[in-house]
Design a protein around this motif. Structure first.
Motif, PDB file in Angstrom:
ATOM      1  N   MET A 164       0.944  -1.085  -0.011  1.00 42.76           N
ATOM      2  CA  MET A 164       0.010  -0.049   0.038  1.00 42.76           C
ATOM      3  C   MET A 164       0.984   1.422   0.251  1.00 42.76           C
ATOM      4  N   ILE A 165       0.430   2.300  -0.921  1.00 44.46           N
ATOM      5  CA  ILE A 165       1.423   3.527  -1.072  1.00 44.46           C
ATOM      6  C   ILE A 165       0.411   4.399   0.095  1.00 44.46           C
ATOM      7  N   ILE A 166       1.314   4.956   1.068  1.00 38.56           N
ATOM      8  CA  ILE A 166       0.454   5.769   1.986  1.00 38.56           C
ATOM      9  C   ILE A 166       1.101   7.442   1.875  1.00 38.56           C
ATOM     10  N   GLN A 167       0.314   8.483   1.442  1.00 37.61           N
ATOM     11  CA  GLN A 167       0.500   9.567   1.454  1.00 37.61           C
ATOM     12  C   GLN A 167      -0.035  10.523   2.496  1.00 37.61           C
ATOM     13  N   LYS A 168       0.366  10.528   3.813  1.00 39.39           N
ATOM     14  CA  LYS A 168      -0.447  11.297   4.594  1.00 39.39           C
ATOM     15  C   LYS A 168      -0.663  12.790   4.501  1.00 39.39           C
ATOM     16  N   THR A 169      -1.661  13.341   4.834  1.00 36.86           N
ATOM     17  CA  THR A 169      -2.000  14.893   4.537  1.00 36.86           C
ATOM     18  C   THR A 169      -1.185  15.788   5.380  1.00 36.86           C
ATOM     19  N   GLU A 170      -0.678  16.960   4.740  1.00 36.04           N
ATOM     20  CA  GLU A 170       0.089  17.899   5.398  1.00 36.04           C
ATOM     21  C   GLU A 170      -0.810  18.905   6.158  1.00 36.04           C
ATOM     22  N   ASN A 171      -2.119  18.813   5.919  1.00 35.98           N
ATOM     23  CA  ASN A 171      -3.083  19.678   6.313  1.00 35.98           C
ATOM     24  C   ASN A 171      -4.431  19.119   7.039  1.00 35.98           C
ATOM     25  N   SER A 172      -4.197  18.519   8.296  1.00 37.22           N
ATOM     26  CA  SER A 172      -5.263  17.948   8.814  1.00 37.22           C
ATOM     27  C   SER A 172      -6.369  19.063   9.148  1.00 37.22           C
ATOM     28  N   ARG A 173      -7.595  18.329   8.838  1.00 37.31           N
ATOM     29  CA  ARG A 173      -8.630  19.232   9.340  1.00 37.31           C
ATOM     30  C   ARG A 173      -9.175  18.807  10.661  1.00 37.31           C
ATOM     31  N   ILE A 174      -8.699  18.140  11.298  1.00 35.79           N
ATOM     32  CA  ILE A 174      -9.121  17.454  12.590  1.00 35.79           C
ATOM     33  C   ILE A 174      -9.577  18.692  13.598  1.00 35.79           C
ATOM     34  N   SER A 175      -8.761  19.464  13.691  1.00 38.09           N
ATOM     35  CA  SER A 175      -8.903  20.793  14.616  1.00 38.09           C
ATOM     36  C   SER A 175     -10.174  21.384  14.473  1.00 38.09           C
ATOM     37  N   THR A 176     -10.704  21.465  13.153  1.00 37.06           N
ATOM     38  CA  THR A 176     -12.156  21.979  12.784  1.00 37.06           C
ATOM     39  C   THR A 176     -13.136  21.042  13.065  1.00 37.06           C
ATOM     40  N   PHE A 177     -12.991  19.886  13.534  1.00 37.86           N
ATOM     41  CA  PHE A 177     -14.187  18.957  13.567  1.00 37.86           C
ATOM     42  C   PHE A 177     -14.547  19.142  15.261  1.00 37.86           C
ATOM     43  N   ASP A 178     -15.947  19.290  15.181  1.00 34.90           N
ATOM     44  CA  ASP A 178     -16.547  19.538  16.373  1.00 34.90           C
ATOM     45  C   ASP A 178     -17.533  18.195  16.591  1.00 34.90           C
ATOM     46  N   PRO A 179     -17.037  17.025  17.350  1.00 32.28           N
ATOM     47  CA  PRO A 179     -17.923  15.954  17.216  1.00 32.28           C
ATOM     48  C   PRO A 179     -19.281  16.259  17.963  1.00 32.28           C
ATOM     49  N   ASN A 180     -19.553  17.284  18.300  1.00 27.74           N
ATOM     50  CA  ASN A 180     -20.856  17.564  19.160  1.00 27.74           C
ATOM     51  C   ASN A 180     -21.685  18.391  17.956  1.00 27.74           C
ATOM     52  N   ASN A 181     -21.012  18.688  16.905  1.00 31.06           N
ATOM     53  CA  ASN A 181     -21.965  19.772  15.897  1.00 31.06           C
ATOM     54  C   ASN A 181     -21.382  19.313  14.576  1.00 31.06           C
ATOM     55  N   PHE A 182     -21.893  18.650  13.907  1.00 31.66           N
ATOM     56  CA  PHE A 182     -21.374  18.346  12.566  1.00 31.66           C
ATOM     57  C   PHE A 182     -22.316  17.761  11.430  1.00 31.66           C
ATOM     58  N   SER A 183     -22.085  17.714  10.315  1.00 29.24           N
ATOM     59  CA  SER A 183     -23.175  17.273   9.263  1.00 29.24           C
ATOM     60  C   SER A 183     -22.761  15.899   8.894  1.00 29.24           C
ATOM     61  N   PHE A 184     -23.891  14.840   9.006  1.00 29.79           N
ATOM     62  CA  PHE A 184     -23.551  13.413   8.491  1.00 29.79           C
ATOM     63  C   PHE A 184     -23.452  13.645   7.076  1.00 29.79           C
ATOM     64  N   GLY A 185     -22.491  13.006   6.348  1.00 35.01           N
ATOM     65  CA  GLY A 185     -22.579  12.950   4.940  1.00 35.01           C
ATOM     66  C   GLY A 185     -22.034  13.696   4.234  1.00 35.01           C
ATOM     67  N   SER A 186     -21.709  14.997   4.762  1.00 33.72           N
ATOM     68  CA  SER A 186     -20.988  16.173   4.046  1.00 33.72           C
ATOM     69  C   SER A 186     -19.721  16.489   4.997  1.00 33.72           C
ATOM     70  N   THR A 187     -19.353  15.789   6.033  1.00 33.37           N
ATOM     71  CA  THR A 187     -18.271  16.190   7.023  1.00 33.37           C
ATOM     72  C   THR A 187     -17.194  14.873   6.411  1.00 33.37           C
TER      73      THR A 187
END
Length: 356
Positions: free
Chosen positions: A1-24
């Motif tokens: 498997m070729i693995i290319q990790k992102t250099e710009n993770s968006r996890i800091s913008t993810f609010d597990p209490n407020n997100f849209s299923f299917g478009s996040t």
């Protein structure tokens, strides 16, 4: 498997209490291309657009299928998949029916585990929370020719998920439109099946219902599915569900409910479910509940059936009385590592990247 990790993770913008299923969407995705009669390297890459043209054959001729499955995180942060081998078997069944190349077990399972492992921080914890995973195969050849394509892509994307359809819904028993026909692709998770269901569902919504119970195409006398779910009927203390066929999808949640019910000693009959039988049971008081099951919703309980222009209210049971609620809890507890797993359905994905 070729693995290319992102250099710009968006996890800091993810609010597990407020997100849209299917478009996040999580940070990464799996892609693998098929050309010259074989699959290439599986790649784990940053999530994002892939360039295609309007002449892509998957768009024009409908060679596209997918799966729906979930990953769960327990209170200790351990991550699990649920019965992934069933989804692997079914995506290949769908691909074969649509004349597309089947994927290998290594591509499918190792890809799943690597993706979930690298983006485990995107899996929300708590009741009803999970990571919804969408493996898919589609034709990518650029050609306006009505034939089997020569190029395809296998991909896996994922979105955080939370409970929905929490409240019971009203469903209309279809007396005209059908989801599938004998000899068709009803048993495949073909993308076109869902497109064809939208218009009848829209009409049902305009009549005051949330979903449709699909009936057989020939006579409309037998239950088949409900919306995008398998359907269950409880008469007295027996559960009935239609047998899978070339018209009815072999749902993983359906099979899990059947096995969990049998383990509890509940009688389950897998046989044709006649509309008239259900209506008669409702009138004489022996119909206790009707519900749908599927990966995304787990369970949706029905509060009314639309039949011959009349909305018929169903009994309302407590959580302690409802088989739907009891079996849902059994399933969710098992998926979230809150109970024992006598079936061996939970599959750990901890440290999966170290093995690929």
């Amino acid at each position: 498997m070729i693995i290319q990790k992102t250099e710009n993770s968006r996890i800091s913008t993810f609010d597990p209490n407020n997100f849209s299923f299917g478009s996040t969407f999580i940070d990464h995705m799996i892609i693998c291309e098929y050309e010259d009669g074989k699959w290439g390297d599986v790649k784990l890459v940053p999530y994002g657009p892939i360039p295609f043209t309007p002449a892509m054959m998957g768009v024009n001729y409908g060679q596209a299928c997918f799966e729906g499955m979930k990953a769960y995180k327990d209170k200790d942060g351990q991550v699990f998949l649920f019965r992934p081998e069933k989804n692997f078997e079914r995506i290949n069944k769908s691909a074969k029916r649509l004349a597309m190349p089947e994927v290998t077990e290594e591509m499918f399972l190792d890809g799943l585990k690597a993706l979930v492992d690298i983006d485990r921080d995107w899996i929300p914890q708590g009741e009803g929370m999970s990571l919804y995973i969408r493996p898919l195969i589609f034709a990518t050849e650029e050609a306006l020719k009505a034939r089997v394509a020569n190029k395809y892509m296998f991909a896996i994307v994922a979105t955080p998920a939370k409970s929905y359809y929490a409240e019971p819904v009203s469903v209309k028993i279809s007396d005209h439109y059908s989801r599938a026909a004998n000899g068709g692709v009803g048993s495949a998770k073909a993308a076109g099946n869902y497109a064809a269901s939208f218009y009848p569902t829209q009409l049902a919504i305009e009549e005051g219902y949330e979903q449709i119970i699909w009936t057989d195409d020939a006579t409309h006398e037998y239950f088949e599915e409900s919306g995008t779910m398998n359907v269950f009927v409880r008469i007295n203390d027996t559960i009935y569900t239609p047998p899978t066929s070339e018209k009815i999808l072999d749902g993983v949640t359906r099979d899990s409910f059947i096995q969990l019910a049998k383990r509890r000693g509940i009688e389950v009959k897998i046989e044709p479910v006649a509309v008239k039988t259900v209506i008669e049971a409702l009138k004489d008081g022996s119909l206790k509940e009707v519900w749908g099951v599927g990966t995304a919703v787990v369970t949706t309980e029905f509060q009314a059936l639309g039949y011959e222009g009349v909305k018929l209210e169903l009994p309302r049971l407590s959580a302690e009385e409802s088989y739907a609620a009891i079996l849902k809890k059994d399933l969710v507890d098992l998926q979230n590592n809150l109970s024992e797993d006598p079936f061996g359905w939970r599959v750990s994905v901890d440290h999966a990247l170290e093995t690929v």
